[in-house]
Scaffold this motif. Structure first.
Motif, PDB file in Angstrom:
ATOM      1  N   ALA A  15     -29.765  -7.415   9.623  1.00  0.00           N
ATOM      2  CA  ALA A  15     -28.998  -8.667   9.652  1.00  0.00           C
ATOM      3  C   ALA A  15     -29.751  -9.676  10.504  1.00  0.00           C
ATOM      4  O   ALA A  15     -29.932  -9.463  11.692  1.00  0.00           O
ATOM      5  CB  ALA A  15     -27.597  -8.422  10.213  1.00  0.00           C
ATOM      6  N   TYR A  27     -20.092 -12.933  10.689  1.00  0.00           N
ATOM      7  CA  TYR A  27     -19.999 -11.641   9.997  1.00  0.00           C
ATOM      8  C   TYR A  27     -18.562 -11.139   9.799  1.00  0.00           C
ATOM      9  O   TYR A  27     -18.342 -10.240   8.996  1.00  0.00           O
ATOM     10  CB  TYR A  27     -20.784 -10.559  10.742  1.00  0.00           C
ATOM     11  CG  TYR A  27     -22.264 -10.839  10.915  1.00  0.00           C
ATOM     12  CD1 TYR A  27     -22.980 -11.568   9.972  1.00  0.00           C
ATOM     13  CD2 TYR A  27     -22.960 -10.364  12.032  1.00  0.00           C
ATOM     14  CE1 TYR A  27     -24.340 -11.821  10.137  1.00  0.00           C
ATOM     15  CE2 TYR A  27     -24.318 -10.603  12.194  1.00  0.00           C
ATOM     16  CZ  TYR A  27     -25.002 -11.337  11.248  1.00  0.00           C
ATOM     17  OH  TYR A  27     -26.341 -11.584  11.405  1.00  0.00           O
ATOM     18  N   ASP A  54     -31.968  -1.025  18.602  1.00  0.00           N
ATOM     19  CA  ASP A  54     -32.583  -2.250  19.141  1.00  0.00           C
ATOM     20  C   ASP A  54     -33.495  -1.838  20.282  1.00  0.00           C
ATOM     21  O   ASP A  54     -33.660  -0.638  20.580  1.00  0.00           O
ATOM     22  CB  ASP A  54     -31.529  -3.270  19.610  1.00  0.00           C
ATOM     23  CG  ASP A  54     -32.017  -4.722  19.476  1.00  0.00           C
ATOM     24  OD1 ASP A  54     -32.962  -5.093  20.197  1.00  0.00           O
ATOM     25  OD2 ASP A  54     -31.469  -5.482  18.653  1.00  0.00           O
TER      26      ASP A  54
END
Ligand SMILES: C[S@@+](CC[C@H](N)C(=O)[O-])C[C@H]1O[C@@H](n2cnc3c(N)ncnc32)[C@H](O)[C@@H]1O
Length: 556
Positions: free
Chosen positions: A460, A386, A428
């Motif tokens: 992602a 990334y 998360d």
């Protein structure tokens, strides 16, 4: 003397000859280069001892100046190396400009390449001025009004003479256009691209030649030589595969030898001990030295260690197996050698339609030690894949961004650092967030409603972990978490309909998470079913592409 045909260089390389082989002049030099036409006369660079200059067809110097090196005249200008560096001169031997460079190329299409003292490349016009403000890691000559430039990240694209990008597609390597197409190297291999930067066929090759009257010669990974036409169809095979396919298949079948050798070395903490002698390693592994020697030789065959005197030392590649490497793969070695290897063994049953028994993420989340290790693995991949992508994300000043299922926050951290005027939140599972140093966190279950309203929701490498039913549910939750003109950024590998590239990754997902890699049309279908639509797809200099989704029509 009036010479119509271009004189050629004599066999000894010390003078020029005419077409009939007779010497053009009586002088002799230590080295001569080719003649080039300047106006109506021919001029050639020569060297005599340590002095370089240009001569006419009578063998006489055309000016009084002397240089360390000089090159041919192109566009009536020649590159020379003087006392203080490289520059260009005109026919009178006078410098075109006062600046000096570390390198100067030849003028082509009235533009030339130079490199400055910082090692940066750019183009000059015929009066010696830079033609644009950008500076590049490397750049090539213009041909047909287009040049190749390489950015600091090593990727290349095409520019126009004013320095603007011809297209915004970046490649590992790139050539200028010949007959409308340029050779380009993607992560998967070489192909030909058009002026929009798009590959004109889906196949990728070990090497390709430029098109010659509509046909190009290409070499496949297995050594076959093919002739393809401009639509990528194979017109004929010039040579079959050269590799030993029996040996290749055997090697494919024992791929797990590598997995297990690497796994064993990490499990026994070998890389944490190096540099070390066999005696020291035997002691730390509580093993007999003969077996440790065999393990170390296996690691050396894999290029991960080497012997220096009587000590084994970590190679650059092997350093990724050290726990203190910022992109350590030590945790990945354990995951691939243990749970993931076991999961792959269910592949026959999964292909036959069996459903995956355990959700790997809940299994990870329930085991505190494994959360740390598994997420260190994901963080290394995130950092690797990334870092180059983040600056290319279309995030605006002041936007609220949710990195949903963002792990321990590597991507969120990179985004917040690159877009300090945005506000990034990391979402998360609770036990994963507990391992994260990122300051703005939101406990989030992908399959329940998410709180907040965001301008951008990032997914992602999230959807690829789930089958279509689950992925649609995740997309619906993401859509509900968007504010009125919010967008979803999916960062994932895009499978191509016409290529098998990524197919093993797809099988890995089937075995590991029950998910899949998807094509653009599969994303389109999922998005539609979630009341979204694809706004834009951007290929990025990474394994992942960016797919931007917005609300579909009639779907407030
Ligand atoms: C493949 S990782 C991707 C992590 C990160 N986005 C990246 O690209 O590195 C998948 C992530 O989904 C999270 N996850 C899995 N199931 C989840 C759930 N039900 N709710 C929230 N997060 C979940 C995992 O904890 C993990 O961080």
């Amino acid at each position: 003397m009036s010479i119509l045909e271009k004189p050629i260089i004599s066999e000894c390389g010390r003078y020029h000859i005419e077409a009939d082989g007779s010497p053009l002049y009586t002088a002799r030099f230590d080295e001569v280069l080719a003649f080039h036409k300047v106006g109506k006369r021919w001029i050639a660079p020569v060297r005599l001892g340590i002095k370089a200059f240009h001569i006419d067809t009578d063998g006489f110097p055309i000016y009084g100046q002397r240089f360390h090196r000089c090159f041919g005249f192109y566009n009536d200008l020649a590159a020379v190396v003087g006392e203080d560096g490289w520059y260009h001169i005109d026919e009178s031997g006078s410098a075109l400009y006062s600046q000096r460079y570390e390198f100067a190329g030849n003028y082509q299409e009235k533009v030339c390449v130079v490199m400055d003292s910082d090692g940066l490349y750019f183009h000059l016009n015929v009066i010696g001025e830079p033609v644009y403000d950008s500076r590049w890691g490397y750049c090539g000559d213009f041909r047909g009004g287009v040049a190749v430039v390489q950015a600091g990240n090593g990727l290349s694209t095409h520019i126009l003479p004013n320095g603007s990008l011809l297209h915004d597609i970046w490649f590992s390597d790139l050539d200028v256009f010949h007959k409308g197409y340029a050779r380009a190297k993607t992560l998967q291999g070489w192909c030909h691209v058009n002026k929009q930067g798009n590959a004109i066929y889906s196949e990728r090759y070990a090497s390709v030649e430029p098109f010659y009257n509509g046909f190009a010669r290409c070499e496949t990974d297995d050594g076959a030589l093919l002739i393809i036409d401009e639509s990528g169809h194979v017109a004929r095979q010039l040579r079959g595969p050269t590799c030993d396919i029996f040996a290749e298949l055997s090697s494919d079948m024992v791929g797990y030898w590598k997995t297990c050798t690497i796994y064993t070395s990490v499990k026994l903490d070998i890389f944490e001990q190096l540099p070390a002698t066999i005696e020291q390693l035997s002691l730390s592994c509580q093993s007999n030295s003969e077996r440790v020697v065999r393990l170390m030789r296996g690691l050396a065959e894999l290029g991960l260690v080497y012997l220096e005197g009587n000590c084994y030392v970590v190679s650059e590649k092997g350093s990724y197996l050290c726990l203190n490497h910022k992109k350590t793969l030590a945790d990945a070695a354990i995951e691939y050698g243990e749970d993931l290897l076991q999961r792959w063994k269910s592949l026959p049953a999964l292909i036959q339609g069996k459903r995956l028994e355990s959700d790997i993420f809940y299994a990870v989340a329930a085991d505190l030690e494994r959360v740390k290790s598994h997420h260190r693995m994901l963080a290394s991949y995130a950092m690797h894949d990334y870092t180059q992508v983040v600056p290319l994300l279309p995030i605006q000043k002041g936007q609220r961004v949710l990195d949903a299922a963002g792990g321990t926050g590597t991507l969120a951290t990179l985004i917040q650092a690159h877009f300090p005027e945005s506000s990034v939140l990391l979402g998360d599972l609770e036990s994963v967030l507990n391992e994260s140093q990122f300051d703005k966190k939101l406990e989030l279950d992908l399959f329940s409603e998410w709180s907040g309203a965001y301008d951008v929701v990032i997914l992602a490498r999230v959807l690829h972990d789930w089958d279509d039913v689950d992925a649609i549910e995740v997309l619906k939750h993401a859509k509900h978490a968007l504010n009125c003109c919010g967008e979803i950024f999916i960062l994932e590998m895009l499978m191509l309909e016409s290529s098998n590239s990524g197919a093993l990754c797809d099988l890995h997902l089937m075995a590991a998470t029950g998910g899949k890699e998807r094509t653009e049309s599969e994303f389109e279908r999922l998005s539609k079913q979630a009341g979204l639509r694809i706004k834009r797809v951007t290929k990025l200099p990474s394994l992942v592409s960016l797919i931007v989704l917005e609300r579909g029509e009639n779907n407030g």
